[in-house]
Design a protein around this motif. Structure first.
Motif, PDB file in Angstrom:
ATOM      1  N   MET A 156      -6.199   1.637   7.877  1.00 17.90           N
ATOM      2  CA  MET A 156      -7.504   1.028   7.553  1.00 17.90           C
ATOM      3  C   MET A 156      -7.381   0.187   6.281  1.00 17.90           C
ATOM      4  O   MET A 156      -7.941  -0.895   6.180  1.00 17.90           O
ATOM      5  N   HIS A 157      -6.610   0.696   5.352  1.00 15.29           N
ATOM      6  CA  HIS A 157      -6.407   0.005   4.079  1.00 15.29           C
ATOM      7  C   HIS A 157      -5.698  -1.342   4.300  1.00 15.29           C
ATOM      8  O   HIS A 157      -6.120  -2.386   3.795  1.00 15.29           O
ATOM      9  N   SER A 170      -5.341  -4.017  14.035  1.00 18.37           N
ATOM     10  CA  SER A 170      -5.169  -2.577  13.820  1.00 18.37           C
ATOM     11  C   SER A 170      -5.444  -1.827  15.118  1.00 18.37           C
ATOM     12  O   SER A 170      -6.472  -2.017  15.763  1.00 18.37           O
ATOM     13  N   GLY A 227      -7.020  -8.600   6.802  1.00 19.76           N
ATOM     14  CA  GLY A 227      -8.110  -9.176   7.604  1.00 19.76           C
ATOM     15  C   GLY A 227      -7.655  -9.680   8.958  1.00 19.76           C
ATOM     16  O   GLY A 227      -6.966  -8.976   9.704  1.00 19.76           O
ATOM     17  N   GLU A 231       0.858  -1.179   0.000  1.00 19.25           N
ATOM     18  CA  GLU A 231       0.000   0.000   0.000  1.00 19.25           C
ATOM     19  C   GLU A 231       0.892   1.226   0.000  1.00 19.25           C
ATOM     20  O   GLU A 231       2.031   1.177   0.452  1.00 19.25           O
ATOM     21  N   LYS A 237      -5.539  -3.127   7.032  1.00 20.21           N
ATOM     22  CA  LYS A 237      -6.422  -4.048   7.765  1.00 20.21           C
ATOM     23  C   LYS A 237      -7.384  -4.734   6.787  1.00 20.21           C
ATOM     24  O   LYS A 237      -7.650  -5.931   6.886  1.00 20.21           O
ATOM     25  N   GLU A 238      -7.859  -3.967   5.837  1.00 22.05           N
ATOM     26  CA  GLU A 238      -8.754  -4.517   4.819  1.00 22.05           C
ATOM     27  C   GLU A 238      -8.051  -5.598   3.995  1.00 22.05           C
ATOM     28  O   GLU A 238      -8.626  -6.627   3.674  1.00 22.05           O
ATOM     29  N   HIS A 279     -13.135   2.515  13.219  1.00 22.13           N
ATOM     30  CA  HIS A 279     -12.902   1.440  12.250  1.00 22.13           C
ATOM     31  C   HIS A 279     -11.727   0.537  12.637  1.00 22.13           C
ATOM     32  O   HIS A 279     -11.384  -0.390  11.908  1.00 22.13           O
TER      33      HIS A 279
END
Ligand code: 5GP
Length: 189
Positions: free
Chosen positions: A108-109, A120, A115, A71, A111-112, A162
């Protein structure tokens, strides 16, 4: 072989994240710090390959095109920060888990992407006023940059919900203890 995990620590600039990450790494030898790449200039005392991999904007964008980043974000105008696949894999191949210091969007990215393999953590400053005071004391940023970081912090705090875990960094020792305990719990699962 056990699958490597990832611990993501995100916070507004000046919330004390760097200090907490340092303590976490000292306390937990199974965690290694993922060194990010950035196009910003090194601050005094920062070392290449230790604090960041410092790249020119051109070198950074070449790596984006070559798909070398897990990322990356344009964290501040003209300033790129990103996590390299090679860095995360290097740590996992050593049989260790990865600790990453990330801006809030990046956290957040990631963690997405990962999973359940990732935990996080959001480090919450006691207030915007305290954040401002900490940024000024640090003395590394100009007034203009402080204002930019504070405006961003206000938005970032709204994203705390989040994250898997939110830790209030009011008393540093308490915050460190809480982070270590949450990370231990996650890594032993
Ligand atoms: P600083 O310039 O203060 O070192 O970092 C600015 C912000 O960039 C911090 O919030 C830091 O966590 C974030 N950052 C550092 N590395 C990365 C990364 O690899 N990806 C993203 N998205 N943000 C990062």
């Amino acid at each position: 072989m056990r699958e490597g995990k990832l611990v993501i620590l995100s916070a507004p600039s000046g919330a004390g994240k760097t200090t907490i990450v340092k303590h976490l790494l000292k306390n937990m030898p199974s965690l290694l710090f993922s060194v990010s790449a950035t196009s910003r200039e090194p601050r005094k005392g920062e070392q290449e390959g230790v604090d960041y991999y410092f790249l020119s904007v051109d070198a950074f964008t070449a790596k984006i095109r070559a798909n070398e980043f897990v990322e990356y974000e344009n964290v501040y105008p003209g300033l790129f920060y990103g996590t390299l696949h090679s860095e995360v894999n290097r740590i996992w191949e050593l049989g260790k888990d990865v600790a990453i210091d990330m801006d809030v969007m990046g956290g957040m990215h990631l963690k997405e992407i990962f999973g359940a393999r990732a935990l996080s953590i959001f480090i919450h400053p006691p207030s915007i006023e305290v954040l401002e005071e900490r940024l000024r004391k640090r003395g590394t940023e100009t007034e203009e940059k402080i204002a930019m970081r504070l405006a961003k912090a206000n938005k970032e705090i709204e994203s705390a919900v989040h994250f898997d875990v939110v830790i209030l960094n009011d008393v540093l020792e308490v915050a460190i203890e809480q982070v270590v305990s949450k990370v231990n719990e996650f890594l032993s699962k």
